[in-house]
Design an enzyme around this catalytic site. Structure first.
Site, PDB file in Angstrom:
ATOM      1  N   ARG A 291       0.855  -1.197   0.000  1.00  0.00           N
ATOM      2  CA  ARG A 291       0.000   0.000   0.000  1.00  0.00           C
ATOM      3  C   ARG A 291       0.886   1.240   0.000  1.00  0.00           C
ATOM      4  O   ARG A 291       0.603   2.221  -0.687  1.00  0.00           O
ATOM      5  CB  ARG A 291      -0.919  -0.009   1.216  1.00  0.00           C
ATOM      6  CG  ARG A 291      -2.242  -0.753   1.056  1.00  0.00           C
ATOM      7  CD  ARG A 291      -2.139  -2.039   0.291  1.00  0.00           C
ATOM      8  NE  ARG A 291      -3.372  -2.803   0.171  1.00  0.00           N
ATOM      9  CZ  ARG A 291      -3.714  -3.823   0.963  1.00  0.00           C
ATOM     10  NH1 ARG A 291      -2.914  -4.216   1.946  1.00  0.00           N
ATOM     11  NH2 ARG A 291      -4.846  -4.459   0.756  1.00  0.00           N
TER      12      ARG A 291
ATOM     13  N   ASP B 123       0.107  -7.207  -3.672  1.00  0.00           N
ATOM     14  CA  ASP B 123      -1.304  -6.884  -3.455  1.00  0.00           C
ATOM     15  C   ASP B 123      -1.843  -6.173  -4.687  1.00  0.00           C
ATOM     16  O   ASP B 123      -1.158  -6.097  -5.714  1.00  0.00           O
ATOM     17  CB  ASP B 123      -1.473  -6.031  -2.185  1.00  0.00           C
ATOM     18  CG  ASP B 123      -2.753  -6.396  -1.437  1.00  0.00           C
ATOM     19  OD1 ASP B 123      -3.826  -6.292  -2.053  1.00  0.00           O
ATOM     20  OD2 ASP B 123      -2.674  -6.775  -0.259  1.00  0.00           O
TER      21      ASP B 123
ATOM     22  N   HIS C 158      -6.528 -10.040  -4.312  1.00  0.00           N
ATOM     23  CA  HIS C 158      -5.472  -9.043  -4.085  1.00  0.00           C
ATOM     24  C   HIS C 158      -4.354  -9.210  -5.116  1.00  0.00           C
ATOM     25  O   HIS C 158      -3.170  -9.178  -4.777  1.00  0.00           O
ATOM     26  CB  HIS C 158      -4.933  -9.164  -2.653  1.00  0.00           C
ATOM     27  CG  HIS C 158      -5.920  -8.706  -1.616  1.00  0.00           C
ATOM     28  ND1 HIS C 158      -6.204  -7.370  -1.407  1.00  0.00           N
ATOM     29  CD2 HIS C 158      -6.679  -9.393  -0.742  1.00  0.00           C
ATOM     30  CE1 HIS C 158      -7.113  -7.276  -0.439  1.00  0.00           C
ATOM     31  NE2 HIS C 158      -7.414  -8.477  -0.025  1.00  0.00           N
TER      32      HIS C 158
ATOM     33  N   ASP D 112      -7.307 -14.319   1.262  1.00  0.00           N
ATOM     34  CA  ASP D 112      -8.431 -13.586   1.850  1.00  0.00           C
ATOM     35  C   ASP D 112      -9.207 -12.806   0.788  1.00  0.00           C
ATOM     36  O   ASP D 112      -8.685 -12.505  -0.286  1.00  0.00           O
ATOM     37  CB  ASP D 112      -7.909 -12.614   2.916  1.00  0.00           C
ATOM     38  CG  ASP D 112      -6.888 -11.643   2.341  1.00  0.00           C
ATOM     39  OD1 ASP D 112      -5.992 -12.093   1.609  1.00  0.00           O
ATOM     40  OD2 ASP D 112      -6.996 -10.432   2.601  1.00  0.00           O
ATOM     41  N   GLU D 113     -10.435 -12.492   1.134  1.00  0.00           N
ATOM     42  CA  GLU D 113     -11.244 -11.513   0.412  1.00  0.00           C
ATOM     43  C   GLU D 113     -11.342 -11.778  -1.092  1.00  0.00           C
ATOM     44  O   GLU D 113     -11.266 -10.864  -1.903  1.00  0.00           O
ATOM     45  CB  GLU D 113     -10.703 -10.090   0.681  1.00  0.00           C
ATOM     46  CG  GLU D 113     -10.733  -9.761   2.168  1.00  0.00           C
ATOM     47  CD  GLU D 113     -10.229  -8.370   2.530  1.00  0.00           C
ATOM     48  OE1 GLU D 113     -10.749  -7.819   3.510  1.00  0.00           O
ATOM     49  OE2 GLU D 113      -9.314  -7.852   1.858  1.00  0.00           O
TER      50      GLU D 113
ATOM     51  N   TRP E  62      -7.512 -13.798  11.379  1.00  0.00           N
ATOM     52  CA  TRP E  62      -7.579 -12.324  11.450  1.00  0.00           C
ATOM     53  C   TRP E  62      -8.980 -11.826  11.715  1.00  0.00           C
ATOM     54  O   TRP E  62      -9.172 -10.769  12.299  1.00  0.00           O
ATOM     55  CB  TRP E  62      -7.004 -11.706  10.165  1.00  0.00           C
ATOM     56  CG  TRP E  62      -7.861 -11.845   8.945  1.00  0.00           C
ATOM     57  CD1 TRP E  62      -8.022 -12.955   8.171  1.00  0.00           C
ATOM     58  CD2 TRP E  62      -8.674 -10.827   8.348  1.00  0.00           C
ATOM     59  NE1 TRP E  62      -8.874 -12.696   7.133  1.00  0.00           N
ATOM     60  CE2 TRP E  62      -9.303 -11.399   7.205  1.00  0.00           C
ATOM     61  CE3 TRP E  62      -8.924  -9.476   8.657  1.00  0.00           C
ATOM     62  CZ2 TRP E  62     -10.167 -10.672   6.384  1.00  0.00           C
ATOM     63  CZ3 TRP E  62      -9.791  -8.770   7.836  1.00  0.00           C
ATOM     64  CH2 TRP E  62     -10.395  -9.358   6.719  1.00  0.00           C
TER      65      TRP E  62
ATOM     66  N   TYR F 181      -4.517  -5.522  15.033  1.00  0.00           N
ATOM     67  CA  TYR F 181      -4.399  -4.717  13.821  1.00  0.00           C
ATOM     68  C   TYR F 181      -3.931  -3.314  14.202  1.00  0.00           C
ATOM     69  O   TYR F 181      -4.702  -2.497  14.684  1.00  0.00           O
ATOM     70  CB  TYR F 181      -5.732  -4.709  13.048  1.00  0.00           C
ATOM     71  CG  TYR F 181      -5.769  -5.800  12.010  1.00  0.00           C
ATOM     72  CD1 TYR F 181      -5.264  -7.059  12.300  1.00  0.00           C
ATOM     73  CD2 TYR F 181      -6.260  -5.574  10.724  1.00  0.00           C
ATOM     74  CE1 TYR F 181      -5.263  -8.074  11.352  1.00  0.00           C
ATOM     75  CE2 TYR F 181      -6.265  -6.592   9.768  1.00  0.00           C
ATOM     76  CZ  TYR F 181      -5.772  -7.832  10.095  1.00  0.00           C
ATOM     77  OH  TYR F 181      -5.767  -8.825   9.150  1.00  0.00           O
ATOM     78  N   PHE F 182      -2.667  -3.081  13.960  1.00  0.00           N
ATOM     79  CA  PHE F 182      -2.068  -1.827  14.417  1.00  0.00           C
ATOM     80  C   PHE F 182      -2.191  -0.719  13.378  1.00  0.00           C
ATOM     81  O   PHE F 182      -1.617   0.357  13.531  1.00  0.00           O
ATOM     82  CB  PHE F 182      -0.608  -2.060  14.831  1.00  0.00           C
ATOM     83  CG  PHE F 182      -0.469  -2.892  16.081  1.00  0.00           C
ATOM     84  CD1 PHE F 182      -1.585  -3.262  16.825  1.00  0.00           C
ATOM     85  CD2 PHE F 182       0.787  -3.299  16.532  1.00  0.00           C
ATOM     86  CE1 PHE F 182      -1.469  -4.023  17.984  1.00  0.00           C
ATOM     87  CE2 PHE F 182       0.916  -4.058  17.689  1.00  0.00           C
ATOM     88  CZ  PHE F 182      -0.205  -4.419  18.413  1.00  0.00           C
ATOM     89  N   ASP F 183      -2.971  -0.982  12.312  1.00  0.00           N
ATOM     90  CA  ASP F 183      -3.359   0.126  11.433  1.00  0.00           C
ATOM     91  C   ASP F 183      -4.570   0.845  12.037  1.00  0.00           C
ATOM     92  O   ASP F 183      -4.944   1.917  11.563  1.00  0.00           O
ATOM     93  CB  ASP F 183      -3.670  -0.349  10.004  1.00  0.00           C
ATOM     94  CG  ASP F 183      -4.646  -1.514   9.934  1.00  0.00           C
ATOM     95  OD1 ASP F 183      -4.751  -2.282  10.921  1.00  0.00           O
ATOM     96  OD2 ASP F 183      -5.310  -1.676   8.894  1.00  0.00           O
TER      97      ASP F 183
ATOM     98  N   TRP G  55      -1.164  -2.778   8.179  1.00  0.00           N
ATOM     99  CA  TRP G  55      -1.498  -2.464   6.785  1.00  0.00           C
ATOM    100  C   TRP G  55      -1.235  -0.978   6.592  1.00  0.00           C
ATOM    101  O   TRP G  55      -1.420  -0.181   7.516  1.00  0.00           O
ATOM    102  CB  TRP G  55      -2.963  -2.810   6.506  1.00  0.00           C
ATOM    103  CG  TRP G  55      -3.252  -4.244   6.806  1.00  0.00           C
ATOM    104  CD1 TRP G  55      -3.884  -4.740   7.903  1.00  0.00           C
ATOM    105  CD2 TRP G  55      -2.878  -5.377   6.027  1.00  0.00           C
ATOM    106  NE1 TRP G  55      -3.934  -6.114   7.844  1.00  0.00           N
ATOM    107  CE2 TRP G  55      -3.328  -6.534   6.702  1.00  0.00           C
ATOM    108  CE3 TRP G  55      -2.210  -5.537   4.810  1.00  0.00           C
ATOM    109  CZ2 TRP G  55      -3.121  -7.823   6.212  1.00  0.00           C
ATOM    110  CZ3 TRP G  55      -2.015  -6.826   4.318  1.00  0.00           C
ATOM    111  CH2 TRP G  55      -2.474  -7.942   5.015  1.00  0.00           C
ATOM    112  N   THR G  56      -0.835  -0.591   5.375  1.00  0.00           N
ATOM    113  CA  THR G  56      -0.293   0.758   5.242  1.00  0.00           C
ATOM    114  C   THR G  56      -1.061   1.652   4.267  1.00  0.00           C
ATOM    115  O   THR G  56      -0.474   2.517   3.633  1.00  0.00           O
ATOM    116  CB  THR G  56       1.203   0.691   4.845  1.00  0.00           C
ATOM    117  OG1 THR G  56       1.317  -0.061   3.628  1.00  0.00           O
ATOM    118  CG2 THR G  56       2.021   0.024   5.924  1.00  0.00           C
TER     119      THR G  56
END
Ligand SMILES: [Zn+2]
Length: 790
Positions: free
Chosen positions: A185, A214, A289, A353-354, A420, A445-447, A495-496
């Site tokens: 990201r 991603d 992704h 995922d997703e 997650w 989740y540290f975002d 996540w950034t």
């Protein structure tokens, strides 16, 4: 050499927990420095006196053990930088009788592969372990016994480099103690990745999850497919626009934002990590992704494209790798072979995922594959996809790990799961015999925000304050002993999307990674939030010495206020997450100092002011300054009417919330906001009698991602009869700026003592969203709160 282990846990001068009833520990001498180790060791038995590093001190080991040298050199380099002492490295055979630090192997079955024993006497420091990682962690603990300045990378002036005499026996609870950095990201240069790995090492973390691919980029050189770094690593630059409203790359536009690591870069980082006993888990996302792959290889999608590398958020992610096209698997096998050859660790993360199945449902190839294989649905097609990849990885000698979605439709036996979406998926996986790493959004989740969003840099949302991160338990009691064995450990993820710079990445990870480190390492019964806070004070000094941009959010002052309508006063209460130190404040908006009034408890204010407050420790500000406008509307019994009823859900149609003395919050959906869609709005105030008015303040919300924009202008008119109005002033707002941060903007209309009974406020509509917005023709909202008459 087995030694008797003293199983007494002493911390901060008090016994936290005794695993054995004898012997009684020696009381901590009053003058001995506090022992503040993060993560908390298994047992700490203070002695008396101290060991001083000096010009004669040597570092010794049996030089026949080449592997030990890594830890010896690591420690010597760090100590020499900050102390300026020579600290020669010598062979154990030539060691002096005293004044040495000795790295030594022992045989002690009570210590696992990463455990160690550290004994500091007045004459020497013994670092002992069964294995090399244990010796490395013993060296880390030694560093934390010294003054925090030891973590500086330049020579520190006149510090006494001594450590208290102590015996520490320590061993980690979990084998997987990890942190993830998303370099897609936003791209982070190799130098920062190495620096981050250094940070992990001082926390005794042993796993670095490197999120390399991603939708928004591909960050690893693959020799067979140069298109992945020529095309997939770059996207059109939209860095000045909120992540979720970015327009796609335009035809003919250059893709200039991005970057990648060459295979030489990767090898350099792997070596660097290995020297610090950190295993890297690379992540190559599939089948979703994968937009960056499709930008270079549209033929691997179900539709054929074309695609460009995503410039920001896309949702849902419908264009994914085709599950029925064998050339996709040939491509993935070639990619994964190179990745597996590069990374020596046992695990390779494949995301999983997703994966939205919209295209798989209408793709002839995917549907043919489902028929041929007798699959029930697209979920099972992803399961088949995962099994094929698992087979490849097995052939490369690797184990597959993926996000918990890979469990849907069935999972091959050897695969591991990173849980997650809460802990339930992880529990289910553990019950069915799969190894699990716990990394739930709720705690890991540290975002997510770690403090009041009004004081924090823009973030994706959520709320994981330090205390919550610290409270996480990776092995829930509901699991049996056998099931719990499958919990490999814990990991924190960053996540950034909103994290552009290394300093910001550090801010999000620290100090929260101290909590993760303690969850992963320390015995469950030794975890204590008050003890952690005590030790964190020293940890912050280490962060400062090392130049880590750690967040002081736990020191930030939160303002909780309410309006007492009977006394017509605002009651103000101040607090901080840590509850440590003292809060000092001013009421004129000036920056508080150590001499400003001390907060002793809730207080009342009877007129509007600007509060500024901060936490102080040792006479210095220990966190950011909170600034808040606190209003006490001068006029009582104001009535309000609106030209059109509010349209946002749950709004109060009367408009009373605009004048209820409670200001809406920036974050999330606060029902305090009163909103209108795509129209000018008129708000009419009746003060009840003709009154001199100094100013009127109206707060408006701006959040481009939510299509909420502050109005271009606010026109203020007054009247004595409610019929004939005279315009007094007009507050102009610049055209909508791209600033992605949700903000509250106060429009201050100066009326300079004009006497009036009625005040008419007209806010003009911002119209359609601006051209730089992803939805430029969409209608926009005005959100208002609160109207303050002074
Ligand atoms: Zn397909």
């Amino acid at each position: 050499m087995a030694r008797i282990v003293t199983l007494l846990i002493v911390c901060c001068g008090g016994i936290m927990s005794a695993l054995s009833t004898s012997p009684i520990p020696t009381p901590v001498p009053a003058d001995s420095p506090a022992i503040h180790i993060v993560p908390q060791p298994l047992s700490v038995t203070p002695g008396s006196g101290s060991f001083a590093l000096g010009r004669g001190t040597v570092i010794a080991y049996h030089t026949s053990n080449a592997e030990v040298r890594k830890s010896v050199v690591y420690l010597a380099d760090l100590l020499r930088q900050s102390t300026g002492l020579p600290l020669p490295i010598v062979d154990a055979a030539t060691m002096p009788k005293r004044d040495y630090i000795f790295f030594n192997y022992i045989r002690d079955e009570s210590l696992n592969r990463e455990g160690y024993r550290l004994e500091a006497t007045k004459d020497a420091v013994f670092l002992e372990a069964n294995n090399d990682p244990g010796l490395f962690y013993a060296a880390q603990t030694l560093l934390q016994l010294l003054p925090p300045e030891v973590f500086a990378d330049t020579k520190q002036p006149a510090t006494a480099w001594s450590l208290p005499c102590v015996t520490i026996v320590d061993t980690p609870r979990f084998a997987w103690r990890g942190a993830m950095l998303d370099v897609v990201r936003h791209f982070f240069p190799k130098e920062f990745v190495k620096r981050f790995i250094d940070h992990l090492a001082i926390h005794k973390l042993n796993t670095f999850h490197w999120h390399l691919t991603d939708d928004q980029g591909w960050r690893i050189e693959i020799k067979k497919y140069p298109q992945l770094t020529q095309t997939s690593a770059w996207r059109a630059d939209r860095e000045d626009v909120h992540w979720n409203v970015r327009t796609p790359q335009a035809p003919g536009e250059l893709a200039t934002y991005g970057g990648f690591y060459t295979q030489d870069d990767i090898r350099e980082v792997i070596r660097y990590a290995a020297d610090r006993y950190i295993t890297i888990v690379p992540e190559i996302e599939m089948p979703s992704h994968a937009t960056a792959i499709l930008a270079a290889f549209p033929e691997f999608s179900c539709t054929g494209g074309p695609f460009t590398v995503a410039t920001g958020g896309i949702w849902p992610i419908k264009d994914i790798l085709c599950g029925g096209n064998d050339s996709v698997f040939v491509f993935l096998e070639n990619v994964l072979r190179e990745v597996a050859d590069l990374f020596p660790g046992p695990f390779l993360h494949i995301g999983g995922d997703e994966a939205d199945k919209t295209e798989w449902k209408r793709c002839p190839k995917c549907q043919a594959r489902i028929r041929e294989e007798g699959l029930a649905n697209e979920m099972e097609l992803q399961s088949l996809f995962t099994r094929r990849i698992e087979g490849m990885l097995s052939g490369f000698g690797k184990r597959l790990i993926g996000w918990d979605e890979i469990m849907e439709g069935g999972l091959p036996a050897r695969t591991a799961v990173m849980s997650w979406r809460g802990v339930a998926g992880g529990q289910e996986a553990a019950r069915s015999g799969h190894d699990v790493v716990m990394a739930p959004t709720s705690h890991c989740y540290f975002d997510y925000y770690q403090g009041d969003p009004a004081l924090e840099p823009i973030s994706i949302g959520g709320f994981v304050p330090l205390e919550k991160a610290y409270a996480f338990e990776p092995a829930p009691d509901s699991l049996t002993m056998d099931e719990a064995k499958h919990i490999l450990g814990v990991q924190a993820n960053l996540w950034t999307e909103y994290v552009h710079q290394p300093a910001h990445a550090e801010y999000m990870h620290f100090p929260r990674l101290s909590a993760t480190a303690e969850i992963g390492w320390s015995a469950k019964q030794h975890r204590s939030w008050p003890s952690f806070l005590d030790r964190l004070e020293t940890q912050f000094k280490r962060y400062d010495a090392r130049g880590i941009n750690a967040a002081r959010s736990i020191m930030a002052v939160a303002v909780s206020d309410s309006f007492d309508t009977s006394a017509w006063k605002r009651i103000v209460a101040l607090s901080s997450q840590s509850g440590r130190g003292e809060i000092r404040y001013t009421l004129d908006g000036s920056t508080p100092s150590a001499g400003s009034p001390l907060y002793r408890g809730p207080f009342a204010i009877s007129k509007s002011c600007v509060l500024a407050a901060a936490t102080f420790m040792d006479g210095k500000a220990a966190g950011p300054t909170t600034t808040r406008r606190l209003s006490v509307t001068a006029v009582q019994n104001v009535k309000i009417s609106l030209s059109s009823p509010p349209e946002n859900t749950k709004a109060d149609s009367s408009g009373r919330r605009l004048i209820d003395h409670r200001r809406a919050a920036v974050a999330g959906v606060d029902t305090q906001w009163t909103g209108w869609k795509n129209s000018d709005v008129m708000m009419l105030l009746d003060l009840g009698r003709t009154t001199p008015v100094q100013r009127v303040i109206v707060g408006f919300y701006q959040s481009p991602a939510g299509l909420v924009f502050s109005p271009p202008s606010l026109e203020v008119s007054t009247s004595d009869d409610g019929t004939t109005f005279t315009q007094v002033t007009r507050v102009q707002e610049a055209s909508p700026v791209k600033d992605p941060r949700p903000t509250v903007r106060d429009y201050v209309a100066e009326l300079n003592g004009v006497s009036a009974r009625f005040i008419r406020l007209v806010a003009t509509s911002p119209g359609a969203a601006p051209a730089w917005h992803r939805s430029p023709s969409d209608p926009t909202w005005i959100y208002a709160d609160e109207i303050i008459v002074e």
